[in-house]
Design an enzyme around this catalytic site. Structure first.
Site, mmCIF file in Angstrom:
data_model
loop_
_atom_site.group_PDB
_atom_site.id
_atom_site.type_symbol
_atom_site.label_atom_id
_atom_site.label_comp_id
_atom_site.label_asym_id
_atom_site.label_seq_id
_atom_site.Cartn_x
_atom_site.Cartn_y
_atom_site.Cartn_z
ATOM 1 N N GLU A 73 0.647 -1.075 0.097
ATOM 2 C CA GLU A 73 0.050 0.069 -0.040
ATOM 3 C C GLU A 73 0.897 1.180 0.083
ATOM 4 O O GLU A 73 0.265 2.286 -0.460
ATOM 5 C CB GLU A 73 -0.968 -0.067 1.139
ATOM 6 N N SER A 92 -51.341 -29.879 37.240
ATOM 7 C CA SER A 92 -51.157 -30.396 38.839
ATOM 8 C C SER A 92 -49.862 -29.709 39.040
ATOM 9 O O SER A 92 -49.677 -30.213 40.117
ATOM 10 C CB SER A 92 -51.341 -31.913 38.442
#
Length: 679
Positions: A89, A361
């Site tokens: 770069e 229950s």
């Protein structure tokens, strides 16, 4: 003379050209340099960083991020990574002042030759510093004004920060494809390894990505270009580059913290909770370390147990049965396992925490606790005989037991152990519907703001979540304390500071720091003797009653089955001394499960899970409070074993003033229909 004249003209041209350039630059700085962003804030660069969710053993579960990033300090970035990006770069990075005049001339020359048809690739002249300026402060628009601002910012950045700091900004901010920002994240995404372990070939590949982050078709070609540039810059030898170029490029299809499917319901509950507490922005961008309560081995066992039962039922059926399981420490509320369905991929709806279902229950222990609180003993006789009542709509109702039989007078314990319905109706009428429901509300099973208090609620027609039901049962074994579910043990920010309990303030650790004292410890939800009697009865449910399928060999277990009308929902909630688990099975749109289905299915899931969870653990009996007296009694009659020795003999816990029932000759079972009240 002629040479001098030419030289003078040349020098004048250079002088005036340089002067013009300086003046032009000054004008440009004057025009574009006054309203530039505050670049000095990059001195304390803190980029968005992925938050990571960990299991209790430190295993990574998943990460949350809008930009996947792993921040790495300059000293921790391998030199070959830096060299690869410089070669690819900005070859003059270490020497230029922010803009590269040589690079500009080179790029202009190459571009001109390319436009004239010569073999020369088009190139740009942006330095790494200019890319930092653009990535942090400017747009990507291709305009002259943006390039001028970029250059001015680059010059100012170079005057303010070191080259190393600028390189750190660049390598942590740059987009490298696959939602990866920075080299740390890219190393994980592409190669599933930290940046410190990258090979030369892998370093070169990452450095090739800024130009075309998502173009995978030229990956090897671009990687090899970077290797050649590294040779030209003297960073590696030709032999090293050739060896790296021959290395296969094994790129992941896009690595993320791949979470096992078993953990997805739990992780999503954590995510929803934290978004509500700290907000999405903080969760996704602040790089938090979140230590959760989940125990991987227990989570896998819970999911396997649930899916085994669901798969067994669903084989050959079109409409699929769903279910949930949740396990926690009953003393702390720490959730150690949670599965909200057969498959999170098929349905993210969490049936452990989001599904409101009738509980059947499983409500009964709270009803019977209300009776024990009012002086009844586990051996108080309740009549199991036909009873008729009127509903609120004036229709007649005659409750039945599951076996269609009536057994006469039965001890309270035996009624609950065998989950008989008719005596439960009598008990609710005796203690009062409101009192029965109040206990369920007190323990958090039912909400406090119920608008219609009626008998059916006391018999299990009310709706709640599996999580709330398990929390209610936890109070039976933890001394009557109301607890909150806990998914997260602690959270650290990116600097290692611990967020406090409400996730809104961070504190720095100092040696000797102690956790804050509780400002208030709530009173127990019930007295410890009544609670133990309920636990003892629920232990009988598993050992001798409807919960036999939930037994775990070698371990003391208590729990309760639950089945709603027409077997539309089935439940089991049970616990050992230090671990509680609840199981729910049912269709998302309630309908009967069909012949052969029942609460034994949920009990099997519980037993399968608890068997693995308690494997290797020493059995622990439930804690016994002071003041109880233990006596041997006949299970069927509640009479002292010495007076009624025939049949099953059990040990019962009596409060002060309580005792076994009189001998059989002293009482007789009532028979015949008894009219009840309006239900």
């Amino acid at each position: 003379m002629k040479i001098r004249k030419v030289l003078r003209i040349f020098l004048n041209t250079v002088f005036w050209g340089f002067t013009f350039a300086i003046a032009a630059l000054a004008v440009l700085v004057l025009i574009y340099g006054n309203d530039l962003p505050d670049y000095k804030k990059l001195a304390t660069y803190a980029p968005p960083v992925a938050t990571r969710l960990y299991a209790s053993d430190g295993a990574l579960l998943i990460e949350y991020a809008e930009e996947r990033r792993v921040f790495i300090d300059y000293e921790d970035i391998p030199v070959q990574v830096v060299n690869a990006f410089v070669a690819a770069e900005d070859q003059n990075f270490w020497t230029h002042p922010g803009i590269d005049v040589q690079g500009i001339i080179r790029a202009a020359t190459n571009n001109a030759l390319g436009m004239l048809g010569f073999k020369s690739s088009f190139s740009g002249a942006s330095t790494i510093t200019q890319q930092v300026a653009k990535n942090f402060f400017l747009s990507s628009e291709r305009t002259m004004s943006r390039k001028i601002k970029e250059a001015i910012l680059a010059l100012r950045l170079e005057r303010t920060f070191s080259k190393q700091h600028i390189m750190t900004l660049y390598l942590n901010q740059i987009f490298l494809g696959a939602r990866a920002y920075g080299v740390g994240s890219a190393a994980l995404m592409y190669f599933n390894k930290p940046v410190s372990e990258l090979s030369l070939a892998e370093c070169a590949f990452l450095a090739s990505l800024p130009k075309a982050p998502n173009a995978r078709d030229r990956a090897i070609e671009r990687r090899n270009y970077v290797l050649r540039r590294m040779v030209e810059e003297g960073f590696v030898t030709k032999e090293q580059a050739m060896s790296a170029a021959a290395e296969p490029l094994n790129i992941n299809s896009g690595f993320t913290a791949q979470m096992e499917p078993e953990f997805q319901y739990f992780a999503e509950d954590v995510r929803r909770q934290l978004v509500g507490k700290i907000g999405r922005e903080k969760l996704y961008n602040d790089g938090l370390y979140i230590k959760t309560t989940i125990v991987p081995d227990l989570q896998r066992a819970a999911s396997a147990a649930l899916n085994k039962e669901l798969d067994k039922y669903n084989e050959g059926r079109s409409e699929k049965l769903q279910g949930a399981i949740i396990a926690m420490n009953p003393h702390t509320g720490r959730i150690v396992a949670m599965s909200g369905g057969r498959s999170f991929a098929d349905s993210s709806f969490n049936r452990a925490t989001q599904a409101m279902r009738q509980i059947g229950s499983t409500i009964k222990p709270f009803v019977y606790l209300a009776a024990l609180e009012r002086g009844m003993s586990p051996q108080t006789l309740i009549l199991d005989a036909p009873i008729v009542g009127m509903r609120e709509d004036n229709s007649q109702w005659k409750p039945e037991n599951y076996d269609k039989k009536f057994l006469g007078n039965m001890p309270l314990r035996l009624v609950l152990e065998t989950s008989r319905n008719v005596p439960a109706v009598r008990l609710v009428e005796q203690i009062g519907v409101a009192n029965a429901i109040e206990v369920a509300q007190r323990f958090g099973v039912y909400p406090d703001n119920l608008s219609n208090i009626n008998l059916s609620l006391a018999l299990g027609s009310g709706e709640t979540t599996l999580e709330r039901l398990v929390l209610g049962y936890s109070a039976f074994v933890n001394g009557g304390r109301a607890i909150q579910p806990k998914l997260v043990d602690y959270i650290e920010d990116r600097y290692g500071r611990v967020l406090n309990g409400n996730e809104s303030k961070i504190v720095d650790w100092v040696d000797g720091m102690m956790p804050p004292e509780n400002s208030h410890i709530a009173d127990p939800l019930s007295d410890e003797q009544s609670l133990y009697q309920i636990v003892s009865i629920l232990q009988g449910v598993v050992e001798r009653g409807t919960g036999k399928q939930a037994r775990v060999y070698g371990h003391t277990i208590a729990g309760k089955t639950g089945t709603t009308n027409d077997v539309k929902d089935v439940w089991f909630v049970g616990f050992s001394k230090n671990l509680i688990a609840g199981v729910y099975l049912g269709f998302d749109t309630p309908r009967p499960l069909g012949a052969g289905a029942g609460s034994h299915m949920a009990a099997r899931v519980f037993s399968d899970f608890m068997g693995k969870a308690l494997d290797g653990e020493k059995d622990q009996a439930f804690a016994v409070p002071n003041g109880l007296t233990f006596m041997r009694v006949n299970r069927r009659s509640g009479v002292a074993a010495s007076q009624d020795p025939d049949g099953t003999i059990i040990t019962e816990a009596f409060k002060p003033g309580q005792k076994p029932n009189p001998a059989p000759s002293a009482h007789a079972a009532e028979t015949g229909p008894v009219m009840g009240g309006v239900f």
